[in-house]
Design a protein around this motif. Structure first.
Motif, PDB file in Angstrom:
ATOM      1  N   GLY A 467     -10.148  32.390 -17.809  1.00  0.00           N
ATOM      2  CA  GLY A 467      -8.969  31.395 -17.489  1.00  0.00           C
ATOM      3  C   GLY A 467      -9.817  30.269 -17.648  1.00  0.00           C
ATOM      4  O   GLY A 467     -10.941  30.044 -17.686  1.00  0.00           O
ATOM      5  N   GLU A 468      -8.992  29.113 -18.164  1.00  0.00           N
ATOM      6  CA  GLU A 468      -9.592  27.771 -18.382  1.00  0.00           C
ATOM      7  C   GLU A 468      -9.695  27.074 -17.090  1.00  0.00           C
ATOM      8  O   GLU A 468      -8.740  27.186 -16.027  1.00  0.00           O
ATOM      9  CB  GLU A 468      -8.691  27.113 -19.154  1.00  0.00           C
ATOM     10  N   TYR A 469     -10.587  26.132 -17.137  1.00  0.00           N
ATOM     11  CA  TYR A 469     -10.967  25.446 -15.924  1.00  0.00           C
ATOM     12  C   TYR A 469     -10.080  23.971 -16.101  1.00  0.00           C
ATOM     13  O   TYR A 469     -10.111  23.458 -14.960  1.00  0.00           O
ATOM     14  CB  TYR A 469     -12.285  25.204 -15.698  1.00  0.00           C
ATOM     15  N   ARG A 470      -9.598  23.659 -16.972  1.00  0.00           N
ATOM     16  CA  ARG A 470      -8.849  22.470 -17.003  1.00  0.00           C
ATOM     17  C   ARG A 470      -8.346  22.323 -18.515  1.00  0.00           C
ATOM     18  O   ARG A 470      -8.758  23.105 -19.255  1.00  0.00           O
ATOM     19  CB  ARG A 470     -10.286  21.383 -17.333  1.00  0.00           C
ATOM     20  N   THR A 471      -7.383  21.607 -18.639  1.00  0.00           N
ATOM     21  CA  THR A 471      -6.543  21.619 -19.719  1.00  0.00           C
ATOM     22  C   THR A 471      -5.675  20.159 -20.267  1.00  0.00           C
ATOM     23  O   THR A 471      -5.640  19.404 -19.334  1.00  0.00           O
ATOM     24  CB  THR A 471      -5.494  22.927 -19.952  1.00  0.00           C
ATOM     25  N   HIS A 472      -5.264  20.428 -21.344  1.00  0.00           N
ATOM     26  CA  HIS A 472      -4.461  19.068 -21.704  1.00  0.00           C
ATOM     27  C   HIS A 472      -3.062  19.138 -21.031  1.00  0.00           C
ATOM     28  O   HIS A 472      -2.603  20.210 -20.783  1.00  0.00           O
ATOM     29  CB  HIS A 472      -4.256  19.253 -23.240  1.00  0.00           C
ATOM     30  N   ILE A 473      -2.365  18.072 -20.812  1.00  0.00           N
ATOM     31  CA  ILE A 473      -1.194  18.096 -19.967  1.00  0.00           C
ATOM     32  C   ILE A 473       0.009  18.845 -20.740  1.00  0.00           C
ATOM     33  O   ILE A 473       0.785  19.362 -19.936  1.00  0.00           O
ATOM     34  CB  ILE A 473      -0.729  16.529 -19.960  1.00  0.00           C
ATOM     35  N   ASP A 474      -0.186  19.002 -21.834  1.00  0.00           N
ATOM     36  CA  ASP A 474       0.802  19.932 -22.523  1.00  0.00           C
ATOM     37  C   ASP A 474       0.748  21.470 -22.165  1.00  0.00           C
ATOM     38  O   ASP A 474       1.905  22.049 -22.598  1.00  0.00           O
ATOM     39  CB  ASP A 474       0.748  19.695 -24.039  1.00  0.00           C
ATOM     40  N   PHE A 475      -0.350  21.878 -21.860  1.00  0.00           N
ATOM     41  CA  PHE A 475      -0.614  23.204 -21.582  1.00  0.00           C
ATOM     42  C   PHE A 475      -0.741  23.547 -20.068  1.00  0.00           C
ATOM     43  O   PHE A 475      -1.064  24.635 -19.597  1.00  0.00           O
ATOM     44  CB  PHE A 475      -1.542  23.608 -22.294  1.00  0.00           C
ATOM     45  N   MET A 476      -0.482  22.603 -19.342  1.00  0.00           N
ATOM     46  CA  MET A 476      -0.801  22.815 -17.938  1.00  0.00           C
ATOM     47  C   MET A 476      -0.052  23.856 -17.170  1.00  0.00           C
ATOM     48  O   MET A 476      -0.480  24.670 -16.593  1.00  0.00           O
ATOM     49  CB  MET A 476      -0.576  21.525 -16.971  1.00  0.00           C
ATOM     50  N   ASP A 477       1.417  24.138 -17.417  1.00  0.00           N
ATOM     51  CA  ASP A 477       2.094  25.038 -17.000  1.00  0.00           C
ATOM     52  C   ASP A 477       1.936  26.423 -17.581  1.00  0.00           C
ATOM     53  O   ASP A 477       1.683  27.497 -16.841  1.00  0.00           O
ATOM     54  CB  ASP A 477       3.668  24.663 -17.358  1.00  0.00           C
ATOM     55  N   ARG A 478       1.435  26.472 -18.704  1.00  0.00           N
ATOM     56  CA  ARG A 478       1.373  27.612 -19.516  1.00  0.00           C
ATOM     57  C   ARG A 478      -0.041  28.152 -19.005  1.00  0.00           C
ATOM     58  O   ARG A 478       0.026  29.387 -18.401  1.00  0.00           O
ATOM     59  CB  ARG A 478       1.054  27.530 -20.940  1.00  0.00           C
ATOM     60  N   ILE A 479      -0.973  27.390 -18.687  1.00  0.00           N
ATOM     61  CA  ILE A 479      -2.256  27.947 -18.048  1.00  0.00           C
ATOM     62  C   ILE A 479      -1.934  28.095 -16.580  1.00  0.00           C
ATOM     63  O   ILE A 479      -2.622  29.223 -16.020  1.00  0.00           O
ATOM     64  CB  ILE A 479      -3.515  26.891 -18.177  1.00  0.00           C
ATOM     65  N   PRO A 516       7.085  19.360  -7.497  1.00  0.00           N
ATOM     66  CA  PRO A 516       7.714  19.277  -6.475  1.00  0.00           C
ATOM     67  C   PRO A 516       9.126  19.929  -6.441  1.00  0.00           C
ATOM     68  O   PRO A 516       9.672  20.444  -7.519  1.00  0.00           O
ATOM     69  CB  PRO A 516       8.111  17.965  -6.380  1.00  0.00           C
ATOM     70  N   LYS A 517       9.559  20.379  -5.177  1.00  0.00           N
ATOM     71  CA  LYS A 517      10.776  21.216  -5.217  1.00  0.00           C
ATOM     72  C   LYS A 517      11.980  20.772  -5.997  1.00  0.00           C
ATOM     73  O   LYS A 517      12.634  21.425  -6.713  1.00  0.00           O
ATOM     74  CB  LYS A 517      11.363  21.249  -3.680  1.00  0.00           C
ATOM     75  N   SER A 518      12.062  19.489  -6.385  1.00  0.00           N
ATOM     76  CA  SER A 518      13.203  19.083  -6.884  1.00  0.00           C
ATOM     77  C   SER A 518      13.133  19.094  -8.320  1.00  0.00           C
ATOM     78  O   SER A 518      14.082  18.971  -9.079  1.00  0.00           O
ATOM     79  CB  SER A 518      13.451  17.484  -6.837  1.00  0.00           C
ATOM     80  N   MET A 519      12.131  19.381  -9.030  1.00  0.00           N
ATOM     81  CA  MET A 519      11.798  19.492 -10.254  1.00  0.00           C
ATOM     82  C   MET A 519      11.195  20.890 -10.836  1.00  0.00           C
ATOM     83  O   MET A 519      10.788  21.074 -12.014  1.00  0.00           O
ATOM     84  CB  MET A 519      10.804  18.339 -10.819  1.00  0.00           C
ATOM     85  N   ARG A 520      11.207  21.778  -9.990  1.00  0.00           N
ATOM     86  CA  ARG A 520      10.689  23.161 -10.366  1.00  0.00           C
ATOM     87  C   ARG A 520      11.494  23.656 -11.434  1.00  0.00           C
ATOM     88  O   ARG A 520      11.030  24.663 -12.094  1.00  0.00           O
ATOM     89  CB  ARG A 520      10.525  24.037  -9.281  1.00  0.00           C
ATOM     90  N   LYS A 521      12.730  23.374 -11.502  1.00  0.00           N
ATOM     91  CA  LYS A 521      13.669  24.304 -12.550  1.00  0.00           C
ATOM     92  C   LYS A 521      13.063  23.365 -14.044  1.00  0.00           C
ATOM     93  O   LYS A 521      13.675  23.950 -14.959  1.00  0.00           O
ATOM     94  CB  LYS A 521      15.152  24.002 -12.328  1.00  0.00           C
ATOM     95  N   GLY A 522      12.682  22.286 -13.839  1.00  0.00           N
ATOM     96  CA  GLY A 522      12.382  21.474 -15.176  1.00  0.00           C
ATOM     97  C   GLY A 522      11.097  21.679 -16.091  1.00  0.00           C
ATOM     98  O   GLY A 522      10.546  21.109 -16.604  1.00  0.00           O
ATOM     99  N   ARG A 523      10.360  22.919 -15.222  1.00  0.00           N
ATOM    100  CA  ARG A 523       9.109  23.144 -15.900  1.00  0.00           C
ATOM    101  C   ARG A 523       9.139  23.329 -17.236  1.00  0.00           C
ATOM    102  O   ARG A 523      10.046  24.059 -17.933  1.00  0.00           O
ATOM    103  CB  ARG A 523       8.416  24.449 -15.156  1.00  0.00           C
ATOM    104  N   ALA A 524       8.125  22.969 -18.075  1.00  0.00           N
ATOM    105  CA  ALA A 524       8.210  23.024 -19.477  1.00  0.00           C
ATOM    106  C   ALA A 524       6.935  23.189 -20.101  1.00  0.00           C
ATOM    107  O   ALA A 524       5.729  22.509 -19.294  1.00  0.00           O
ATOM    108  CB  ALA A 524       8.737  21.887 -20.271  1.00  0.00           C
TER     109      ALA A 524
END
Length: 524
Positions: A467-479, A516-524
């Motif tokens: 697993g990665e210990y840190r990442t670019h903002i574009d890959f935070m959800d993926r990791i 946050p709860k209000s944005m969990r459907k918006g994960r990308a």
């Protein structure tokens, strides 16, 4: 680039939001101009369209009181804030927010060095203090304490720690060396952690854990609060310092190097973060690709051999340092030398054995002594318009794992048409593999290939148990999605904490995959 609005906020509400932010910090410290001001918050190393991360505005409070007023405004409008400190987190997103429209909460004006305690060996700093700032301050006051810095000296002491960064002296594990923290929660509450919760505490920056649960770690790599102050332990200047370099001839030597290093590291004969660096990393800080090769695809072995000969480097280059009285260093060196001498072709170098103009050696020597510098950014000169994102998986300190990770990344990297450029940083019992994926930031096709390769590496590493210990903002959800044991129990716990301490969801939504709860459907 046209202006954008925060998610869920209309134009007239945004105007009111900006007016209230200006009242909180002063008109001159709210930035809104999309042509002249907001580009400072772009990520120069993006592999995706810049519009995906364009902020709507930025606000820079000068102190905790102004920060509290900013948080009050953000709560009122439910405006998402993206917290940065020095904004130099390049290769991982720099100052850019996770999504377009966020307001960047820029803490660069909170840049005071609040205390240096020579007797107990620590400093207390705010978020905007860089390694260069702290180093110069220590020299100015005649301190005998050393800074442990990240490779780029313009990075921040506090934010590098909160991102789990490492350095190059025996104090290189920055989270371990942090002691005492001030945090402002989303509701404006100021919290002192550990011993700092005791009024008049005499040990705030001496004992990490305090009484009850230790919560400092909750505020690293998270969006649960805004860290406004930390204590950081500093290394007293040792009676002796002797950096060394060991070069190895063959690519396959990585296995033997790692096996030889592990017992030395665990037994503290190598006290600092130990670096095993592939040749291209050391070459790229002093020469360019076109100096040696103008063809397409990864550079061939024949060219790599010529570079190694010209620069007097190995296929792998191990950097370490001895610290302490000369007799102690002499005795320790005998053990280290004999251990690595068992690897055929190993060559040993001290400062007097390297050229005074050896760029790679000189910056490694400085890092081992806690002297900030910017030499490593010369890596970006390897190709025209150089940019990079870093892929950083963790592995056990074994030859099998080092070789497996190296081949996993190198083969996919070369297949995608990129040069492998990487290093292994060995800490206490772990190994950070830092792969610097370098690409032409002005070539859309190359950026797309880099983005695709990075995603493939995430999946391949996770499938192999890395697993990665840190990442670019574009890959935070993926990791974050790869840390999914027991139906993603850890992420679900993070979300519970988020909902409790930031119910409005205003602090850095999406950081490390925590929404946050209000944005969990918006994960990308």
């Amino acid at each position: 680039m046209e202006s954008v609005l925060p998610p869920g906020i209309k134009r007239e509400q945004f105007a009111a939001l900006l007016a209230d932010l200006q009242k909180a910090v002063g008109r001159e410290f709210v930035f809104t101009d999309p042509q002249w001001e907001l580009p400072a918050y772009n990520d120069a190393y993006l592999t995706t369209p810049a519009e995906m991360h364009q902020p709507s505005a930025a606000v820079a409070p000068a102190n905790v009181e102004e920060l509290q007023r900013v948080l009050e405004v953000a709560r009122h409008y439910k405006a998402p804030l993206w917290t940065i400190s020095t904004g130099k987190n390049f290769a991982y997103g720099g100052p850019a927010p996770r999504k377009a429209g966020y307001v960047v909460l820029d803490l660069k004006r909170m840049n005071r060095i609040l205390e240096v305690n020579e007797k107990h060996g620590y400093a207390v700093v705010e978020p905007g203090v860089s390694y260069i700032d702290l180093y110069r301050h220590l020299r100015k006051i005649g301190s005998k304490l050393w800074v442990d810095c990240a490779a780029p000296g313009w990075g921040g002491v506090l934010p590098n720690m909160t991102e789990h960064g490492v350095g190059y002296t025996p104090y290189g594990d920055h989270v371990t060396m942090q002691c005492g923290m001030e945090v402002v929660l989303a509701d404006g509450t100021v919290v002192h952690t550990g011993m700092g919760a005791l009024p008049g505490s005499q040990t705030n920056h001496l004992y990490k854990y305090g009484f009850g649960p230790s919560v400092d770690g909750l505020f690293t790599q998270s969006n649960f609060g805004v860290v406004t102050k930390i204590g950081i332990w500093l290394m007293p200047e040792p009676p002796g310092y002797r950096p060394y370099m060991i070069t190895f001839e063959k690519e396959s030597d990585l296995h033997a190097i790692t096996e030889a290093l592990r017992p030395l590291k665990v037994n503290m004969l190598v006290p600092a973060v130990a670096m095993t660096v592939e040749m291209l990393w050391e070459a790229a800080v002093q020469v360019t690709r076109r100096d040696y090769y103008t063809g397409k695809g990864p550079i061939p072995d024949s060219v790599r051999k010529k570079m190694r000969k010209d620069l007097r480097i190995g296929a792998w280059n191990f950097y370490g340092a001895l610290y302490g009285p000369p007799p102690m260093m002499d005795n320790t060196w005998e053990v280290i030398r004999d251990t690595f001498a068992s690897i055929p072709g190993a060559k040993f170098y001290f400062d007097e054995d390297r050229s005074k103009d050896d760029v790679a050696w000189n910056y490694r020597k400085k890092l081992g002594a806690g002297i900030p510098n910017m030499t490593e950014y010369s890596l970006m000169n390897w190709i025209p318009n150089g940019a990079h994102i870093d892929f950083s998986p963790i592995s056990p300190v074994t030859g099998v794992d080092a070789t497996k990770q190296y081949e996993l990344i190198r083969d996919r990297c070369n297949k995608a048409g990129f040069d492998y450029c990487g290093e292994f940083a060995v800490g206490w019992r772990d190994m950070h593999h830092i792969f610097c994926l370098t690409f032409d930031r002005n070539d859309p096709k190359e950026k797309a290939r880099a983005n695709k390769l990075f995603g493939e590496l995430v999946d391949a590493a996770a499938a192999a148990g890395y697993g990665e210990y840190r990442t670019h903002i574009d890959f935070m959800d993926r990791i974050a999605g790869t840390y999914n044991w027991n139906d993603s129990a850890l992420l679900r716990m993070h979300e519970k904490v988020k909902d409790a301490v930031d119910p409005s969801g205003i602090l850095s939504p999406g950081k490390m995959g925590i929404w946050p709860k209000s944005m969990r459907k918006g994960r990308a």
